[in-house]
Design an enzyme around this catalytic site. Structure first.
Site, mmCIF file in Angstrom:
data_model
loop_
_atom_site.group_PDB
_atom_site.id
_atom_site.type_symbol
_atom_site.label_atom_id
_atom_site.label_comp_id
_atom_site.label_asym_id
_atom_site.label_seq_id
_atom_site.Cartn_x
_atom_site.Cartn_y
_atom_site.Cartn_z
ATOM 1 N N ASN A 35 0.831 -1.203 0.000
ATOM 2 C CA ASN A 35 0.000 0.000 0.000
ATOM 3 C C ASN A 35 0.866 1.253 0.000
ATOM 4 O O ASN A 35 1.951 1.294 0.599
ATOM 5 C CB ASN A 35 -1.015 0.003 1.145
ATOM 6 C CG ASN A 35 -0.417 -0.213 2.515
ATOM 7 O OD1 ASN A 35 0.584 -0.884 2.670
ATOM 8 N ND2 ASN A 35 -1.055 0.361 3.518
ATOM 9 N N GLU B 138 0.269 5.343 0.526
ATOM 10 C CA GLU B 138 -0.674 6.396 0.912
ATOM 11 C C GLU B 138 -0.145 7.763 0.486
ATOM 12 O O GLU B 138 1.016 7.908 0.094
ATOM 13 C CB GLU B 138 -0.871 6.334 2.430
ATOM 14 C CG GLU B 138 -1.418 4.972 2.876
ATOM 15 C CD GLU B 138 -1.599 4.846 4.377
ATOM 16 O OE1 GLU B 138 -1.089 5.712 5.134
ATOM 17 O OE2 GLU B 138 -2.261 3.872 4.788
ATOM 18 N N CYS C 129 -4.154 0.470 -2.432
ATOM 19 C CA CYS C 129 -3.998 -0.782 -1.686
ATOM 20 C C CYS C 129 -2.902 -1.671 -2.280
ATOM 21 O O CYS C 129 -2.573 -1.581 -3.471
ATOM 22 C CB CYS C 129 -5.310 -1.557 -1.695
ATOM 23 S SG CYS C 129 -6.564 -0.832 -0.622
ATOM 24 N N GLU D 125 -3.059 -4.830 -2.955
ATOM 25 C CA GLU D 125 -3.580 -5.709 -4.014
ATOM 26 C C GLU D 125 -3.602 -4.968 -5.342
ATOM 27 O O GLU D 125 -3.250 -5.523 -6.392
ATOM 28 C CB GLU D 125 -5.002 -6.183 -3.684
ATOM 29 C CG GLU D 125 -5.115 -6.986 -2.410
ATOM 30 C CD GLU D 125 -5.389 -6.144 -1.173
ATOM 31 O OE1 GLU D 125 -4.853 -5.016 -1.071
ATOM 32 O OE2 GLU D 125 -6.131 -6.619 -0.314
ATOM 33 N N CYS E 195 -10.442 -4.673 0.800
ATOM 34 C CA CYS E 195 -11.534 -3.694 0.732
ATOM 35 C C CYS E 195 -12.422 -4.004 -0.479
ATOM 36 O O CYS E 195 -12.071 -4.817 -1.350
ATOM 37 C CB CYS E 195 -10.974 -2.276 0.639
ATOM 38 S SG CYS E 195 -10.322 -1.840 -0.974
ATOM 39 N N CYS F 67 -10.855 -3.481 -3.941
ATOM 40 C CA CYS F 67 -9.874 -4.517 -4.311
ATOM 41 C C CYS F 67 -10.561 -5.823 -4.682
ATOM 42 O O CYS F 67 -10.092 -6.557 -5.549
ATOM 43 C CB CYS F 67 -8.879 -4.741 -3.187
ATOM 44 S SG CYS F 67 -7.656 -3.419 -3.111
HETATM 45 N N1 THU Z 1 -5.152 -1.772 2.713
HETATM 46 C C1 THU Z 1 -4.601 -2.562 1.740
HETATM 47 O O1 THU Z 1 -3.580 -2.186 1.136
HETATM 48 N N2 THU Z 1 -5.177 -3.746 1.464
HETATM 49 C C2 THU Z 1 -6.228 -4.281 2.156
HETATM 50 O O2 THU Z 1 -6.654 -5.390 1.861
HETATM 51 C C3 THU Z 1 -6.852 -3.512 3.250
HETATM 52 C C4 THU Z 1 -6.365 -2.136 3.413
HETATM 53 C C5 THU Z 1 -4.481 -0.512 3.057
HETATM 54 C C6 THU Z 1 -5.082 0.753 2.503
HETATM 55 C C7 THU Z 1 -4.572 1.790 3.479
HETATM 56 O O3 THU Z 1 -3.259 2.199 3.102
HETATM 57 C C8 THU Z 1 -4.466 1.029 4.781
HETATM 58 O O4 THU Z 1 -4.466 -0.347 4.452
HETATM 59 C C9 THU Z 1 -5.582 1.298 5.762
HETATM 60 O O5 THU Z 1 -6.812 1.230 5.146
#
Ligand code: THU
Length: 130
Positions: A39, A41, A50, A52, A83, A86
């Site tokens: 991930n 941000e 994310c 994925e 999420c 994804c």
């Molecule tokens: N996140 C992912 O990268 N994958 C997931 O399956 C769940 C959430 C990340 C997005 C964000 O950077 C952080 O987790 C919190 O939501």
């Protein structure tokens, strides 16, 4: 390399200064190649991109469009659930029976499938009347 090792390794590279929640993902494509994503941000959209989505983007950028296995790992009390966005992205590139392993860094794993993660998925067949 095993998908688990790749996902754990790429998770270390996650850029998650806002949520502090690092996620790693690894996918295997139809050719057998493994693609990794973490991930990423940013201050304007703190949820960012994310893990994925990152792994899928790497696969598509390499010219592949079929994923055959997925592994996602985070440091969470329960194996991390992808999420909604994804789940739709996984369903775009993988068949319903594709194995998805959700994991936490302490070793807990939950094995599921793309179909079970997104039952009743909207797909191209729903647009056949257009
Ligand atoms: N996140 C992912 O990268 N994958 C997931 O399956 C769940 C959430 C990340 C997005 C964000 O950077 C952080 O987790 C919190 O939501």
């Amino acid at each position: 390399m095993m998908l688990k090792d790749t996902a754990l390794s790429v998770r270390e590279n996650a850029y998650a200064p806002y949520s502090k929640f690092k996620v790693g993902a690894a996918i295997r494509s139809a050719s057998g190649q493994v693609y990794a994503g973490c991930n990423v941000e940013n201050v304007a959209y703190p949820e960012g991109t994310c893990a994925e989505a990152g792994a899928i983007a790497a696969m598509v950028a390499a010219g592949e469009k079929d994923l055959t296995e997925v592994y996602v790992v985070a440091s969470s009390p329960q194996p991390v659930p992808p999420c909604g966005g994804c789940r739709q992205k996984l369903a775009e590139f993988g068949k319903r029976d594709v194995k998805v392993t959700l994991a936490s860094v302490d070793g807990a794993e939950l094995v599921t499938t793309i179909g079970d993660l997104l039952p009743g998925a909207f797909d191209a067949s729903h647009m056949e009347d257009v």
